[in-house]
Design a protein around this motif. Structure first.
Motif, PDB file in Angstrom:
ATOM      1  N   ASP A  25      43.241  60.707  58.534  1.00 41.82           N
ATOM      2  CA  ASP A  25      44.746  60.993  58.959  1.00 41.82           C
ATOM      3  C   ASP A  25      44.997  62.354  58.252  1.00 41.82           C
ATOM      4  OD1 ASP A  25      44.573  59.121  60.711  1.00 41.82           O
ATOM      5  OD2 ASP A  25      45.650  57.891  59.648  1.00 41.82           O
ATOM      6  N   LEU A  26      44.401  62.272  57.221  1.00 45.85           N
ATOM      7  CA  LEU A  26      44.929  63.842  56.242  1.00 45.85           C
ATOM      8  C   LEU A  26      43.833  65.245  56.984  1.00 45.85           C
ATOM      9  CD1 LEU A  26      46.426  64.822  53.716  1.00 45.85           C
ATOM     10  CD2 LEU A  26      45.088  63.753  52.129  1.00 45.85           C
ATOM     11  N   LEU A  27      42.562  64.480  56.523  1.00 46.38           N
ATOM     12  CA  LEU A  27      41.785  65.822  57.302  1.00 46.38           C
ATOM     13  C   LEU A  27      41.995  66.316  58.321  1.00 46.38           C
ATOM     14  CD1 LEU A  27      38.256  64.365  56.293  1.00 46.38           C
ATOM     15  CD2 LEU A  27      39.181  66.807  55.493  1.00 46.38           C
ATOM     16  N   PHE A  28      42.561  65.833  59.171  1.00 49.46           N
ATOM     17  CA  PHE A  28      43.163  65.985  60.453  1.00 49.46           C
ATOM     18  C   PHE A  28      44.016  67.483  59.982  1.00 49.46           C
ATOM     19  CE2 PHE A  28      39.632  63.212  62.565  1.00 49.46           C
ATOM     20  CZ  PHE A  28      38.819  63.909  63.243  1.00 49.46           C
ATOM     21  N   GLU A  29      44.606  66.245  59.382  1.00 48.23           N
ATOM     22  CA  GLU A  29      46.406  66.720  59.510  1.00 48.23           C
ATOM     23  C   GLU A  29      46.315  68.541  58.970  1.00 48.23           C
ATOM     24  OE1 GLU A  29      50.504  66.150  56.478  1.00 48.23           O
ATOM     25  OE2 GLU A  29      48.901  65.424  57.532  1.00 48.23           O
ATOM     26  N   LEU A  30      45.095  68.213  57.497  1.00 49.62           N
ATOM     27  CA  LEU A  30      45.308  69.543  57.308  1.00 49.62           C
ATOM     28  C   LEU A  30      44.108  70.950  57.698  1.00 49.62           C
ATOM     29  CD1 LEU A  30      44.662  68.342  53.146  1.00 49.62           C
ATOM     30  CD2 LEU A  30      46.513  69.399  54.071  1.00 49.62           C
ATOM     31  N   HIS A  31      43.321  70.048  58.548  1.00 50.05           N
ATOM     32  CA  HIS A  31      42.650  71.421  59.793  1.00 50.05           C
ATOM     33  C   HIS A  31      44.138  71.072  60.650  1.00 50.05           C
ATOM     34  CE1 HIS A  31      39.949  72.411  62.414  1.00 50.05           C
ATOM     35  NE2 HIS A  31      40.554  71.312  63.014  1.00 50.05           N
ATOM     36  N   PHE A  42      36.952  63.673  67.266  1.00 51.11           N
ATOM     37  CA  PHE A  42      36.895  65.192  66.181  1.00 51.11           C
ATOM     38  C   PHE A  42      36.581  65.988  68.028  1.00 51.11           C
ATOM     39  CE2 PHE A  42      35.638  63.519  63.104  1.00 51.11           C
ATOM     40  CZ  PHE A  42      35.111  64.837  62.104  1.00 51.11           C
ATOM     41  N   GLN A  43      36.633  66.903  67.914  1.00 58.38           N
ATOM     42  CA  GLN A  43      36.914  68.114  69.524  1.00 58.38           C
ATOM     43  C   GLN A  43      35.605  67.810  69.848  1.00 58.38           C
ATOM     44  OE1 GLN A  43      38.616  71.463  68.295  1.00 58.38           O
ATOM     45  NE2 GLN A  43      40.347  70.662  68.690  1.00 58.38           N
ATOM     46  N   ILE A  77      35.646  77.916  56.678  1.00 60.50           N
ATOM     47  CA  ILE A  77      35.001  76.627  57.160  1.00 60.50           C
ATOM     48  C   ILE A  77      35.108  75.448  56.337  1.00 60.50           C
ATOM     49  CG2 ILE A  77      32.896  75.573  57.602  1.00 60.50           C
ATOM     50  CD1 ILE A  77      31.686  78.496  57.974  1.00 60.50           C
ATOM     51  N   LEU A  78      35.535  74.173  56.435  1.00 61.28           N
ATOM     52  CA  LEU A  78      35.284  72.759  55.728  1.00 61.28           C
ATOM     53  C   LEU A  78      34.251  71.867  55.885  1.00 61.28           C
ATOM     54  CD1 LEU A  78      37.304  71.667  53.312  1.00 61.28           C
ATOM     55  CD2 LEU A  78      38.389  71.151  55.065  1.00 61.28           C
ATOM     56  N   LEU A  93      36.027  72.799  60.972  1.00 65.90           N
ATOM     57  CA  LEU A  93      36.099  71.055  60.671  1.00 65.90           C
ATOM     58  C   LEU A  93      34.449  71.243  60.755  1.00 65.90           C
ATOM     59  CD1 LEU A  93      36.912  69.867  58.455  1.00 65.90           C
ATOM     60  CD2 LEU A  93      38.175  67.811  59.971  1.00 65.90           C
ATOM     61  N   ILE A  94      34.027  70.735  60.189  1.00 62.81           N
ATOM     62  CA  ILE A  94      32.765  69.718  60.193  1.00 62.81           C
ATOM     63  C   ILE A  94      32.250  69.198  59.225  1.00 62.81           C
ATOM     64  CG2 ILE A  94      29.631  70.284  60.841  1.00 62.81           C
ATOM     65  CD1 ILE A  94      30.453  73.846  61.266  1.00 62.81           C
TER      66      ILE A  94
END
Length: 231
Positions: free
Chosen positions: A186-192, A212-213, A166-167, A199-200
């Motif tokens: 963008d970086l958060l979503f790429e790494l996720h 977010f989904q 969990i991040l 990811l929360i």
């Protein structure tokens, strides 16, 4: 002993409530998330967003209800066991990067690996993450020598170093200008996408939340969950 991440990650929050004295901040919050899911927590100031994040991150205990992470109730663990569990399973990114100014970029990223020495490839993992976030040329620099966006990239790499299930991010773009905020998002979503963790993110930025989904909106301590609940 090296900590291996479970094949499938699961976060289950059931009837969670949190009181501070006579003030009830959270009321009967329930939701279930699996790996690869991204959720934005939104709501007005004082609605309990950060409190919920801290409980999921095992930094605060709920007044009632239950949190299960990978079929473990972390609040039933002893303090030493909980510290080890938190270090292995949960990564944190805050609005302020909380980097240690006396240490280099590489050293800051490695700090979470030092307490319990859970992985033998920590240094290589740190190099790989810093390459992903575009800081290969900054390994020996210290935080005061970096821009705000670069410091937050280091914080993201540090949060991911132990391969958490969990991040958790609390306003990760709140101190950044618009262009840098978009780069960090963008970086958060790429790494996720690469890590396939849960990811929360707590955010006031509705534009960011829309990416977010799922979106969990807190109002007066209660929540509603919107979005793709099949993810």
């Amino acid at each position: 002993m090296e900590q291996s991440r479970p094949t499938t990650s699961l976060l289950k929050v059931s009837n969670l409530s949190k009181d501070f004295g006579l003030v009830q901040v959270l009321r009967n919050i329930s939701f279930t998330l699996t790996d690869g899911t991204s959720v934005a927590i939104t709501g007005p100031s004082g609605s309990g967003k950060s409190t919920l994040l801290h409980i999921v991150g095992t930094l605060e205990a709920p007044s009632s209800g239950r949190v299960e992470i990978n079929n473990t109730n972390p609040f039933q663990l002893s303090e030493p066991e909980l510290a080890r569990y938190r270090n292995a399973v949960i990564g944190f990114v805050f609005q302020d990067h909380h980097l240690l100014p006396q240490y280099s970029v590489l050293e800051n990223v490695l700090i979470p690996t030092l307490a319990f020495k859970q992985q033998s490839d920590a240094t290589q993992r740190a190099h790989d993450l810093l390459k992903r976030v575009g800081l290969t040329q900054r390994l020996s620099h210290r935080p005061p020598e970096l821009s705000g966006g670069e410091r937050q990239r280091v914080a993201i790499a540090r949060a991911l170093i132990n391969r958490p299930s969990i991040l958790l991010c609390d306003e990760p773009t709140g101190n950044l200008d618009t262009a840098t905020s978009e780069t960090i998002a963008d970086l958060l979503f790429e790494l996720h996408g690469l890590e396939q963790n849960i990811l929360i993110v707590v955010t006031h930025n509705l534009g960011l939340a829309s990416r977010f989904q799922q979106r969990l909106q807190l109002v007066d301590g209660s929540c509603s969950l919107e979005g793709d609940t099949e993810s």
